[in-house]
Enzyme design. Structure first.
Site, PDB file in Angstrom:
ATOM      1  N   LEU A  18     144.072-123.886  41.641  1.00 15.58           N
ATOM      2  CA  LEU A  18     144.130-123.106  40.399  1.00 15.58           C
ATOM      3  C   LEU A  18     143.450-121.755  40.534  1.00 15.58           C
ATOM      4  CD1 LEU A  18     143.377-125.881  37.740  1.00 15.58           C
ATOM      5  CD2 LEU A  18     145.588-124.866  38.288  1.00 15.58           C
ATOM      6  N   GLY A  19     142.429-121.663  41.387  1.00 18.56           N
ATOM      7  CA  GLY A  19     141.731-120.396  41.544  1.00 18.56           C
ATOM      8  C   GLY A  19     140.466-120.594  42.336  1.00 18.56           C
ATOM      9  N   GLY A  21     136.361-118.656  43.065  1.00 15.83           N
ATOM     10  CA  GLY A  21     135.363-117.654  42.755  1.00 15.83           C
ATOM     11  C   GLY A  21     134.205-117.770  43.711  1.00 15.83           C
ATOM     12  N   GLY A  22     133.178-116.967  43.471  1.00 19.41           N
ATOM     13  CA  GLY A  22     132.046-116.964  44.380  1.00 19.41           C
ATOM     14  C   GLY A  22     131.304-118.280  44.421  1.00 19.41           C
ATOM     15  N   VAL A  26     138.718-124.152  42.456  1.00 19.43           N
ATOM     16  CA  VAL A  26     139.172-125.016  41.372  1.00 19.43           C
ATOM     17  C   VAL A  26     140.584-125.490  41.676  1.00 19.43           C
ATOM     18  CG1 VAL A  26     139.512-125.226  38.878  1.00 19.43           C
ATOM     19  CG2 VAL A  26     137.736-123.706  39.765  1.00 19.43           C
ATOM     20  N   LYS A  41     136.341-128.774  40.400  1.00 18.01           N
ATOM     21  CA  LYS A  41     135.703-127.622  41.017  1.00 18.01           C
ATOM     22  C   LYS A  41     134.850-128.126  42.180  1.00 18.01           C
ATOM     23  CE  LYS A  41     132.763-123.617  40.117  1.00 18.01           C
ATOM     24  NZ  LYS A  41     132.056-122.835  39.088  1.00 18.01           N
ATOM     25  N   ASP A 134     126.979-115.203  33.494  1.00 19.40           N
ATOM     26  CA  ASP A 134     128.193-114.634  34.116  1.00 19.40           C
ATOM     27  C   ASP A 134     129.337-114.610  33.103  1.00 19.40           C
ATOM     28  OD1 ASP A 134     129.666-113.407  36.104  1.00 19.40           O
ATOM     29  OD2 ASP A 134     130.389-115.292  36.945  1.00 19.40           O
TER      30      ASP A 134
END
Length: 889
Positions: A18-19, A21-22, A26, A41, A134
């Protein structure tokens, strides 16, 4: 290493990524025990090796598990397998706020709704001792049920300072959204000054980030920007962002204050809790006028609130008395209020206007001396007006039923734009569209040249017909649809001939339904009819505003039409009388007689080299083959009846050429200049007439020319006339009429697309014409006498082709007001055309409802019809309580 489909993490089966990040990757996964879709995640292996990263990952689990809020993503489970740590979370369908912002700013009511939801979620987290650290658009998911706050991967349960990451001057140039690494945690564009400096962070740090997010939601721009991380950090630490109101003038001042308080450099100067911020935004959303919000942004109104807004609209008009330059109450008035308002500075003409349904705002399609037409909106209770971005070359404007959005027609497309901000969105392609209305069912109805009324969803989609042309009534078009309050019925005008519908009295008025077929005739002689409360149809007739009682239940008139006021109403020959009425009866119109025009000579650079005669009501110009005389139509306002006149350039005199009682139109010279052909309009039929150009004999009709349409060109060999035959099936086909032998019209080019503005090439081998077959007007050329191949000459829209005498250059007008030129030639049966080039931008006022021009034989000079008058626009007149006055008569 990324997980592949089918990988198992405990009872969870990975389906797709799904994606990333740092702080994690996910995946979409399936819970095999409960058979539900979840989001997993995982901490990447290269971060799992770091104790600090693992601790931060566990912190996220503890942070989320302690929260239960409809606007925070739920945590289902936590696990560890084969060295992989993972969280199992609620799977959300939708898009991130960052993805939504890529399309532009949000409407104001959505900003407030989402802002309240996010602030509420933060308040819940802060009360549990959790700071997000964040918050950014990428960590807010927009779902059908509202917003969801994501990714507490940087949340902290204990407070403490972090040292800076290193010298700021050494940070590299940014290429996109900038995320700092190391102990400065978060995304730079949304980080508070104390966070950047490695100082203590708390709830007020998240409030700063929310302020930056709100700023971007309203304006579509980031609050702080820089070309490098160093310059971005300097902006956050030292500079204030531009005021929201400077970018979005319709933003309520209260919201501007809320955001600026969020973005205060000193944490003590910010809102001290997200709860306080929540209550401020709720007050703005509910407080309406107290917060400075225009009426349209209040998302829900009770019945008593609607009544209050109607009364407020009337009060707004009364307030306008004190802000407009000229206010003149009627002598001994018993309720009628009249006022005039000036238009934005620099505007020289008003081509169309529309009052919002709630009667609070006036939208204007205007021209200025320095730029193309565009839409302006001004409140009736304030002199401040703002230009709506993205509405360049707008032709007409209309409102959404909730007064929050504008619809407009530009460049062959129907478009919509939210007043709260954002780029215009295309609803559909609609070449040759002229007028539109937006009903309460979310349907846009619009009219096109030589077509029935069309319908399309306001959100876009397939275009279908809402009415059908009736051949038995010789209908050639349905025009100017206007929705009735029930959202199902609508009014429209039926055009019974290509010359009907002028100011001379209007068309046949019908009422139809979206849910059933057929239409009911209401009467004759109605121009730009619109229904308004408390039960009137307002329309124009012979330059006079009229009102006639109408029962929307029985769909019948219940009384006779009576005049409104005594002033003549201005008339635009391209769009009709210029007036508008709001749903609650506020009326605005442009007073005065039609704007006069004058034929002006321009060279190939657009420089004026001379003028023809005096200003008047002119159109449809043709230069004689020898260039010594000019024929054109002079129209008599307000009846719309025209006669042909001829101007002698050597003598500088104009002479009336036709004297018959009916309207005469479209003069065309014979190749030798000895004759002038023209059409005579009577009822719904056109008939071709010819008369010696020196006036030595009477005109005579051509046998067999009855109902043959109106001629565009005369062949260079003198044998044929070329005209457009209007019909219900195709809108307009190309036909020829022989001037010898059997004088009977013959079809030349029949296709299911509107065609018009036709011209023979000088050598009679080609025919140029305008067609909408591509979805917008373009110039095409086909062989003659037998159609075969077809070549598109224009590349970005065009109309009104004209040949140079030697046939080696073809001129036309672009859809954005430029005179274009294309070099053309032929190799046998193949036409060769160069890419069109711009000769010059047409001067303001040269549209005048249509592109009316002609070119000299050598292609060196152009005669354009240009509107004349003052360099400032005629003020708009407002009327309130006119219906009450009518009842007293």
């Amino acid at each position: 290493m990324a997980l592949t489909s089918g990988t198992k993490l405990g009872p969870y089966e990975i389906q797709s990524p799904l994606g990333a990040g740092g702080m994690g990757e996910v995946y979409r996964a399936r819970d095999t025990r409960l058979n539900r879709i979840v989001a997993i995640k995982v901490l990447p292996a290269h971060l799992s090796e770091r104790a600090e990263s693992r601790q931060r990952f566990e912190r996220e689990a503890r942070a989320i598990s302690g929260l239960s809020d409809p606007h925070i993503c739920s945590l289902y489970d936590i696990g560890h397998q084969d060295g992989t740590d993972y969280l199992v979370m609620e799977y959300l369908e939708g898009e991130t706020l960052a993805q939504r912002l890529a399309r532009g700013p949000l409407p104001l009511d959505q900003v407030l709704k989402l802002g309240v939801e996010i602030a509420n979620a933060l308040d819940k987290a802060h009360r549990h001792g959790i700071v997000h650290r964040d918050l950014k658009p990428g960590n807010v998911m927009l779902t059908k049920t509202g917003s969801k706050l994501l990714d507490f991967g940087l949340a902290k349960l204990t407070q403490g300072a972090s040292p800076a990451a290193g010298p700021l001057s050494q940070m590299p140039t940014a290429q996109g959204a900038i995320t700092a690494q190391g102990t400065i945690l978060g995304t730079l564009q949304y980080m508070a000054p104390e966070q950047l400096e490695g100082k203590e962070t708390n709830a007020r740090t998240d409030i700063f980030a929310l302020g930056a997010v709100l700023y971007e939601m309203v304006t579509g721009k980031k609050a702080f920007e820089g070309k490098s991380q160093a310059s971005l950090i300097a902006a956050i630490l030292e500079r204030e962002p531009p005021r929201i109101s400077s970018l979005q003038p319709m933003t309520p001042p209260a919201l501007d204050r809320v955001v600026r308080t969020c973005l205060a450099k000193d944490p003590d100067a910010r809102w001290q809790s997200a709860g306080d911020l929540t209550r401020e935004m709720q007050w703005i959303a509910q407080g309406g006028s107290q917060a400075g919000i225009p009426a349209p942004v209040v998302s829900q109104r009770k019945n008593r609130e609607k009544l209050a807004w109607v009364l407020a609209a009337a009060l707004a008009i009364l307030c306008a008395v004190f802000v407009v330059r000229s206010f003149r109450p009627e002598p001994k008035s018993t309720g009628l209020v009249t006022a005039t308002i000036n238009l934005p500075e620099g505007v020289i003409s008003t081509d169309d206007m529309a009052l919002s349904p709630d009667g609070m705002l006036l939208a204007l399609v205007t021209d200025s001396a320095s730029e193309e037409s565009s839409i302006w909106v001004r409140p009736l209770d304030s002199p401040a007006a703002r230009k709506i971005a993205g509405t360049k070359d707008a032709q007409t404007v209309f409102w959404s039923p909730d007064s929050r959005s504008l619809g407009f027609i530009a460049e062959g497309k129907i478009q919509r734009v939210d007043l709260a901000g954002g780029a215009p969105q295309v609803i559909c392609d609609a070449s040759l569209a002229s007028h539109a209305t937006w009903n309460r069912q979310g349907v846009v109805l619009f009219s096109k040249i030589s077509a029935a009324i069309q319908r399309v969803s306001a959100n876009g989609g397939k275009v279908t017909s809402a009415t059908s042309l009736d051949a038995s009534r010789t209908e050639t078009a349905h025009r100017r649809p206007v929705s009735l309050p029930d959202g199902d019925h609508f009014l429209y005008e039926a055009d019974g001939g290509s010359m009907s519908g002028l100011a001379g009295g209007g068309n046949s008025l019908y009422v139809a339904s979206l849910s059933s077929s057929g239409a009911k005739l209401l009467g004759e002689g109605y121009e730009r009819a619109v229904y308004v409360e408390p039960g009137y149809v307002v329309f124009a007739r012979l330059g006079q505003l009229m009102a006639q009682p109408f029962d929307q239940r029985s769909l019948e008139f219940t009384g006779e039409a009576v005049p409104i006021g005594s002033e003549p109403i201005a008339y635009d020959w391209g769009g009709g009388s210029i007036f508008t009425v709001s749903g609650n009866g506020v009326l605005a119109y442009k007073a005065g007689n039609p704007v006069k025009s004058q034929y002006v000579w321009l060279d190939r650079k657009g420089k004026e080299t001379g003028r023809v005669g005096a200003p008047g009501y002119y159109e449809l110009v043709r230069i004689s083959p020898d260039g010594k005389r000019i024929a054109y139509e002079v129209t008599e306002p307000p009846r719309g009846v025209g006669d042909i006149w001829i101007y002698d350039q050597a003598r500088g005199t104009s002479t009336r050429f036709t004297f018959l009682p009916s309207s005469h139109t479209r003069p065309v010279w014979s190749p030798d200049g000895a004759l002038v052909e023209f059409g005579m309009y009577s009822g719904s039929n056109g008939e071709i007439y010819v008369k010696p150009s020196d006036g030595s004999a009477k005109e005579k009709s051509l046998p067999g020319s009855s109902n043959s349409g109106f001629v565009d060109d005369w062949s260079s060999d003198g044998r044929l006339l070329l005209f457009v035959h209007w019909n219900a099936a195709n809108g307009g086909d190309l036909w020829t009429f022989p001037l010898s032998g059997e004088q009977k019209p013959h079809p030349f080019l029949e296709t299911p697309y509107v065609k018009f503005a036709t011209r023979f090439s000088p050598d009679m081998h080609w025919v140029a014409y305008t067609s909408s077959e591509s979805g917008r007007q373009e110039i095409y050329v086909v062989p003659f006498p037998e159609p075969g191949g077809k070549w598109q000459i224009s590349t970005a829209g065009g109309t009104e082709p004209r040949w140079r005498r030697d046939g080696k250059e073809l001129f036309f007008v672009s859809l954005v007001g430029r005179l274009m030129s294309a070099d053309v030639g032929a190799k046998g049966s193949v036409l060769e055309a160069e890419i069109p080039k711009i000769l010059f931008k047409l001067p303001p006022g040269s549209t005048f409802g249509r592109w009316d021009y002609d070119v000299t034989a050598d292609g060196q000079r152009f005669l354009f019809n240009i509107a004349q008058g003052e360099k400032t626009a005629t003020p708009v007149t407002l009327l309130v309580n006119w219906a009450a006055e009518l009842k007293k008569k």
